[in-house]
Design a protein around this motif. Structure first.
Motif, PDB file in Angstrom:
ATOM      1  N   LEU A 182       0.816  -1.214   0.000  1.00 19.46           N
ATOM      2  CA  LEU A 182       0.000   0.000   0.000  1.00 19.46           C
ATOM      3  C   LEU A 182       0.849   1.263   0.000  1.00 19.46           C
ATOM      4  CD1 LEU A 182      -2.878  -0.975   2.463  1.00 19.46           C
ATOM      5  CD2 LEU A 182      -3.048  -0.606  -0.002  1.00 19.46           C
ATOM      6  N   SER A 183       2.049   1.193   0.575  1.00 20.04           N
ATOM      7  CA  SER A 183       2.908   2.380   0.578  1.00 20.04           C
ATOM      8  C   SER A 183       3.273   2.814  -0.834  1.00 20.04           C
ATOM      9  CB  SER A 183       4.186   2.106   1.380  1.00 20.04           C
ATOM     10  OG  SER A 183       5.044   1.218   0.678  1.00 20.04           O
ATOM     11  N   GLY A 184       3.307   1.853  -1.763  1.00 14.68           N
ATOM     12  CA  GLY A 184       3.622   2.189  -3.152  1.00 14.68           C
ATOM     13  C   GLY A 184       2.410   2.490  -3.998  1.00 14.68           C
ATOM     14  N   SER A 185       1.210   2.249  -3.471  1.00 10.78           N
ATOM     15  CA  SER A 185       0.004   2.458  -4.270  1.00 10.78           C
ATOM     16  C   SER A 185      -0.255   3.928  -4.569  1.00 10.78           C
ATOM     17  CB  SER A 185      -1.210   1.857  -3.552  1.00 10.78           C
ATOM     18  OG  SER A 185      -1.476   2.540  -2.337  1.00 10.78           O
ATOM     19  N   VAL A 186       0.383   4.827  -3.785  1.00 13.73           N
ATOM     20  CA  VAL A 186       0.179   6.250  -4.042  1.00 13.73           C
ATOM     21  C   VAL A 186       0.841   6.683  -5.350  1.00 13.73           C
ATOM     22  CG1 VAL A 186      -0.036   6.804  -1.596  1.00 13.73           C
ATOM     23  CG2 VAL A 186       2.208   6.899  -2.678  1.00 13.73           C
ATOM     24  N   GLU A 187       1.803   5.924  -5.831  1.00 12.12           N
ATOM     25  CA  GLU A 187       2.497   6.332  -7.058  1.00 12.12           C
ATOM     26  C   GLU A 187       1.573   6.342  -8.268  1.00 12.12           C
ATOM     27  OE1 GLU A 187       6.272   4.578  -7.760  1.00 12.12           O
ATOM     28  OE2 GLU A 187       7.133   5.326  -5.899  1.00 12.12           O
ATOM     29  N   PRO A 188       0.836   5.260  -8.582  1.00 16.24           N
ATOM     30  CA  PRO A 188      -0.084   5.356  -9.718  1.00 16.24           C
ATOM     31  C   PRO A 188      -1.212   6.353  -9.483  1.00 16.24           C
ATOM     32  CG  PRO A 188      -0.310   3.230  -8.609  1.00 16.24           C
ATOM     33  CD  PRO A 188       0.915   3.875  -8.058  1.00 16.24           C
ATOM     34  N   VAL A 189      -1.662   6.480  -8.237  1.00 20.13           N
ATOM     35  CA  VAL A 189      -2.737   7.437  -7.952  1.00 20.13           C
ATOM     36  C   VAL A 189      -2.298   8.857  -8.277  1.00 20.13           C
ATOM     37  CG1 VAL A 189      -4.148   8.456  -6.125  1.00 20.13           C
ATOM     38  CG2 VAL A 189      -3.833   5.979  -6.219  1.00 20.13           C
ATOM     39  N   PHE A 190      -1.151   9.267  -7.732  1.00 18.66           N
ATOM     40  CA  PHE A 190      -0.685  10.635  -7.956  1.00 18.66           C
ATOM     41  C   PHE A 190      -0.078  10.800  -9.349  1.00 18.66           C
ATOM     42  CE2 PHE A 190      -1.290  10.835  -3.449  1.00 18.66           C
ATOM     43  CZ  PHE A 190      -1.623  12.160  -3.214  1.00 18.66           C
ATOM     44  N   GLY A 191       0.396   9.696  -9.930  1.00 22.31           N
ATOM     45  CA  GLY A 191       0.867   9.777 -11.308  1.00 22.31           C
ATOM     46  C   GLY A 191      -0.234  10.146 -12.264  1.00 22.31           C
ATOM     47  N   VAL A 192      -1.435   9.629 -12.042  1.00 18.80           N
ATOM     48  CA  VAL A 192      -2.590   9.965 -12.876  1.00 18.80           C
ATOM     49  C   VAL A 192      -3.121  11.358 -12.532  1.00 18.80           C
ATOM     50  CG1 VAL A 192      -4.992   9.355 -13.381  1.00 18.80           C
ATOM     51  CG2 VAL A 192      -3.243   7.567 -13.304  1.00 18.80           C
ATOM     52  N   LEU A 193      -3.188  11.667 -11.225  1.00 18.36           N
ATOM     53  CA  LEU A 193      -3.713  12.973 -10.819  1.00 18.36           C
ATOM     54  C   LEU A 193      -2.867  14.119 -11.355  1.00 18.36           C
ATOM     55  CD1 LEU A 193      -4.757  12.339  -7.089  1.00 18.36           C
ATOM     56  CD2 LEU A 193      -6.242  12.622  -9.070  1.00 18.36           C
ATOM     57  N   VAL A 194      -1.539  13.917 -11.384  1.00 17.06           N
ATOM     58  CA  VAL A 194      -0.673  15.007 -11.835  1.00 17.06           C
ATOM     59  C   VAL A 194      -0.871  15.288 -13.315  1.00 17.06           C
ATOM     60  CG1 VAL A 194       1.373  13.672 -12.492  1.00 17.06           C
ATOM     61  CG2 VAL A 194       1.647  15.955 -11.529  1.00 17.06           C
ATOM     62  N   VAL A 195      -1.245  14.273 -14.088  1.00 19.05           N
ATOM     63  CA  VAL A 195      -1.543  14.497 -15.505  1.00 19.05           C
ATOM     64  C   VAL A 195      -2.800  15.345 -15.644  1.00 19.05           C
ATOM     65  CG1 VAL A 195      -2.104  13.382 -17.688  1.00 19.05           C
ATOM     66  CG2 VAL A 195      -0.397  12.367 -16.183  1.00 19.05           C
ATOM     67  N   LEU A 196      -3.771  15.105 -14.771  1.00 19.07           N
ATOM     68  CA  LEU A 196      -5.010  15.880 -14.821  1.00 19.07           C
ATOM     69  C   LEU A 196      -4.805  17.327 -14.372  1.00 19.07           C
ATOM     70  CD1 LEU A 196      -7.456  13.217 -13.309  1.00 19.07           C
ATOM     71  CD2 LEU A 196      -7.199  13.857 -15.717  1.00 19.07           C
ATOM     72  N   ALA A 197      -3.753  17.555 -13.598  1.00 18.52           N
ATOM     73  CA  ALA A 197      -3.502  18.901 -13.071  1.00 18.52           C
ATOM     74  C   ALA A 197      -2.058  19.319 -13.332  1.00 18.52           C
ATOM     75  CB  ALA A 197      -3.806  18.934 -11.582  1.00 18.52           C
ATOM     76  N   ALA A 198      -1.573  19.036 -14.518  1.00 19.93           N
ATOM     77  CA  ALA A 198      -0.159  19.267 -14.830  1.00 19.93           C
ATOM     78  C   ALA A 198       0.228  20.742 -14.746  1.00 19.93           C
ATOM     79  CB  ALA A 198       0.165  18.725 -16.215  1.00 19.93           C
ATOM     80  N   ALA A 199      -0.695  21.633 -15.025  1.00 21.23           N
ATOM     81  CA  ALA A 199      -0.355  23.055 -15.076  1.00 21.23           C
ATOM     82  C   ALA A 199       0.115  23.583 -13.730  1.00 21.23           C
ATOM     83  CB  ALA A 199      -1.559  23.854 -15.572  1.00 21.23           C
ATOM     84  N   TRP A 200      -0.503  23.111 -12.625  1.00 20.67           N
ATOM     85  CA  TRP A 200      -0.115  23.640 -11.319  1.00 20.67           C
ATOM     86  C   TRP A 200       0.851  22.723 -10.579  1.00 20.67           C
ATOM     87  CZ3 TRP A 200      -0.837  20.588  -7.144  1.00 20.67           C
ATOM     88  CH2 TRP A 200      -1.824  19.593  -7.223  1.00 20.67           C
ATOM     89  N   ALA A 201       0.908  21.448 -10.948  1.00 28.12           N
ATOM     90  CA  ALA A 201       1.719  20.501 -10.184  1.00 28.12           C
ATOM     91  C   ALA A 201       3.215  20.658 -10.440  1.00 28.12           C
ATOM     92  CB  ALA A 201       1.285  19.077 -10.505  1.00 28.12           C
ATOM     93  N   GLN A 202       3.595  20.940 -11.668  1.00 29.00           N
ATOM     94  CA  GLN A 202       5.009  21.000 -12.007  1.00 29.00           C
ATOM     95  C   GLN A 202       5.784  22.022 -11.177  1.00 29.00           C
ATOM     96  OE1 GLN A 202       6.631  18.947 -13.972  1.00 29.00           O
ATOM     97  NE2 GLN A 202       8.616  19.982 -13.856  1.00 29.00           N
TER      98      GLN A 202
END
Length: 252
Positions: A182-202
């Protein structure tokens, strides 16, 4: 957008799989762990986290801040690290019932360790997600693949660094494996979320990277090093530090 999301999920899915493989090492242990082995693994976890804090988090944060040019390179690293330390210290203070000796103390330590490594995986997942989203648009697929490979290999010892100490704290193999996974499950979650919000995340990446570094360093100094203090723990620390350093430098 759908193609970028699919590629981000693919890249971060690989890094998540590698964390799972590292956590699966807990199934290869038999019997009750000996104190010397426990100290070795705590030292190993401390070494992994210390090296990851420097090469995976603080140095990339400084380099990106310099490249962005909005702040001096040291500022996001210093402020983010202090915020990460403060966050873990606040979390520590919210666990008063776990401050007693025995199994509760071990549970407190495991909770802090898991939190720190999970936080460390958040910006890594965001970095891989962004890299593969750009690759989906024709930009540097080889670089994205190399980044995912490097982070994935680094995740092997990190998954073990969570699952093995938890097994030593008395959890069953299945539960220790589940927490490590579960500690690694955040990687795909935030990997997808950052694509949806790339403008502010970078622009936030230097701050997020250094925040995770501060959280990890707090756990190392406050919890792992005192518990691992022994010759076996020192050897474990050196081994974990060297492995993580070589992986970061060779594959980063």
């Amino acid at each position: 957008m759908l193609q970028a999301l699919g590629w981000a999920a693919l890249g971060t899915g690989f890094t998540f799989l590698m964390t799972t493989l590292g956590a699966a090492l807990v199934f290869f242990l038999s019997g009750e762990p000996k104190p010397r082995f426990q100290k070795t693994m705590l030292g190993f976890a401390a070494g992994v986290m210390t090296a990851a804090s420097v090469w995976s988090l603080l140095l990339p944060a400084i380099n990106q801040a310099v490249a962005d040019g909005d702040f001096p390179g040291w500022l996001p690293a210093a402020v983010g690290m202090l915020l990460g330390v403060s966050f873990l210290a606040a979390l520590d203070s919210l666990l008063p019932l776990l401050r007693r000796s025995g199994p509760r103390e071990a549970s407190r330590q495991s909770a802090l360790l898991t939190t720190a490594i999970t936080l460390h995986n958040v910006p890594e997942g965001m970095a891989v997600g962004l890299a593969f989203a750009l690759a989906a648009n024709g930009e540097n697929l080889a670089g994205a693949a190399a980044l995912a490979m490097g982070i994935g290999i680094q995740n092997l010892p990190e998954g073990a660094a969570i699952a093995l100490p938890m097994r030593q704290d008395g959890l069953t193999r299945r539960r220790a494996f589940a927490v490590g996974t579960l500690s690694g499950s955040v990687e795909p979650v935030f990997g997808v979320l950052v694509v949806l919000a790339a403008a502010w995340a970078q622009p936030l990446m230097p701050w997020l990277l250094s925040f995770a570094a501060g959280a990890m360093l707090y756990v190392v100094v406050e919890e792992l090093v005192p518990q691992a203090h022994s010759r076996a723990g020192t050897c474990g620390f050196v081994g974990g530090f060297l492995i993580m350093m070589v992986l970061d430098v060779a594959l980063g």
